[in-house]
Design an enzyme around this catalytic site. Structure first.
Site, mmCIF file in Angstrom:
data_model
loop_
_atom_site.group_PDB
_atom_site.id
_atom_site.type_symbol
_atom_site.label_atom_id
_atom_site.label_comp_id
_atom_site.label_asym_id
_atom_site.label_seq_id
_atom_site.Cartn_x
_atom_site.Cartn_y
_atom_site.Cartn_z
ATOM 1 N N ARG A 199 8.278 12.835 27.546
ATOM 2 C CA ARG A 199 8.218 11.458 27.228
ATOM 3 C C ARG A 199 7.796 10.467 28.432
ATOM 4 O O ARG A 199 8.169 10.774 29.468
ATOM 5 C CB ARG A 199 9.651 11.156 26.720
ATOM 6 C CG ARG A 199 10.116 12.021 25.525
ATOM 7 C CD ARG A 199 11.674 11.622 25.050
ATOM 8 N NE ARG A 199 12.272 12.433 23.949
ATOM 9 C CZ ARG A 199 12.678 13.925 24.042
ATOM 10 N NH1 ARG A 199 12.962 14.312 25.516
ATOM 11 N NH2 ARG A 199 13.007 14.305 23.038
ATOM 12 N N LYS A 224 16.676 12.926 26.836
ATOM 13 C CA LYS A 224 17.294 11.983 25.898
ATOM 14 C C LYS A 224 18.323 12.769 25.072
ATOM 15 O O LYS A 224 19.185 12.156 24.413
ATOM 16 C CB LYS A 224 15.996 11.877 24.824
ATOM 17 C CG LYS A 224 16.154 11.091 23.561
ATOM 18 C CD LYS A 224 14.974 11.032 22.890
ATOM 19 C CE LYS A 224 15.505 9.979 21.634
ATOM 20 N NZ LYS A 224 14.268 9.884 20.621
#
Length: 324
Positions: A199, A224
């Site tokens: 990401r 995350k």
């Protein structure tokens, strides 16, 4: 002083104090006493009718719950927006009805996408649930009786080799160069994302001690989903990182990366539907041709294999070629 009576199905509690009357039924006497103590304290402090408002619930959640999360800033901004946009935020939280929330939902849908509203629902649901389970401010969650907007269809966007090349060309970047401009740094991050499925935030957060080029992996101590992850590096990914600053390869903020990528996209003549995050699905689809599903999930950090399918976008034609 509160009075308690055992009834079928629970404990009934009544409060009569300073001319204020409140009553409620709970499944246990302990829960009834906890609620009564809270209400009596509220009456003593002068809160109207001894009740907590929805606004007070959101403020307490922001202070006591959101502050402990990685996404604290986002949650606080959203809760502030809820408080100002809800005509009923000043109502006692146990007087908020599903109809209040449904009206607010319909108004929000005229301003935001269904996917954004679903995220808003998730946060608001957490506020109601903690107010019910832990604070004992309500006995039921009114949001449970409100229909959520349907999930939008999944994105199908994959980044082609030509599109990736257009981004690099527009930024004046080529693999293996030492970036000297912000656009080149962002293009290098995009190139790395296509190789690793990392990401944007994970790439921005990379620091020297996490990067192990000789062993061909980077260490992500916090991701995350809150779990540590080690990401294997392709030969191309090693080449990208070897050319970067070894201590802080991608010294850009989230806002700077977003704005810079949009400028690069415009220069490359690509549509607004083309996003940096599409690099993750593209990388996963490419990596699926070389890794089995469990190795792929370990690399990308997916604990639920069904979630991995949201990012895997091979076409029927590509799958058919593997059948022969």
């Amino acid at each position: 002083m509160a009075s308690y009576r055992k009834r079928s199905g629970g404990w009934y509690v009544e409060i009569r104090k300073r001319g204020i009357y409140r009553s409620r039924t709970f499944s246990t006497k302990a829960a009834a006493k906890y609620w009564a103590d809270e209400i009596e304290a509220d009456i003593e402090s002068g809160r109207p009718m001894g009740q907590h408002t929805l606004a007070q619930a959101m403020q307490r959640y922001s202070r006591d719950v959101s502050s402990k999360k990685k996404g604290a800033r986002w949650e606080r901004l959203r809760l502030d927006a809820f408080e100002s946009s809800m005509a009923f935020s000043g109502k006692a939280i146990d007087d908020v009805t599903p109809n209040d929330l449904a009206t607010w939902r319909d108004q929000r849908l005229t301003k935001v996408a269904a996917s954004s509203l679903r995220r808003d629902f998730n946060l608001l649901n957490s506020v109601f649930e903690i107010a019910r389970r832990e604070w004992r401010w309500i006995t039921s969650n009114p949001l449970k009786d409100v229909s959520r907007p349907a999930n939008p269809p999944p994105r199908e966007q994959l980044i082609s080799e030509d599109q990736a090349a257009s981004v690099k060309e527009a930024a004046g970047y080529w693999r293996g160069m030492e970036p000297r401009t912000t656009q080149q740094v962002v293009a290098a991050a995009f190139d790395l994302a296509l190789e690793t499925a990392m990401r944007a935030g994970e790439i921005r957060g990379l620091r020297g001690p996490q990067i192990h080029l000789a062993e061909r992996y980077v260490d992500l101590p916090e991701t995350k989903n809150g779990r540590r992850r080690q990401v294997p590096l392709t030969t191309a990914a090693v080449e990208i990182l070897a050319a970067m600053d070894p201590d802080e390869p991608f010294p850009v903020t989230s806002g700077t990366m977003d704005a810079t990528f949009r400028r690069i996209r415009r220069k490359a003549g690509l549509s607004e539907a083309f996003t940096f995050h599409d690099s993750r699905a593209t990388a996963i689809t490419r990596l699926a041709k070389r890794l089995d599903i469990h190795d792929l999930a370990r690399m990308t950090g997916h604990r639920d294999l069904s979630m991995l399918t949201r990012y895997y976008r091979a076409t029927a034609s590509e799958i058919a070629q593997r059948l022969d």
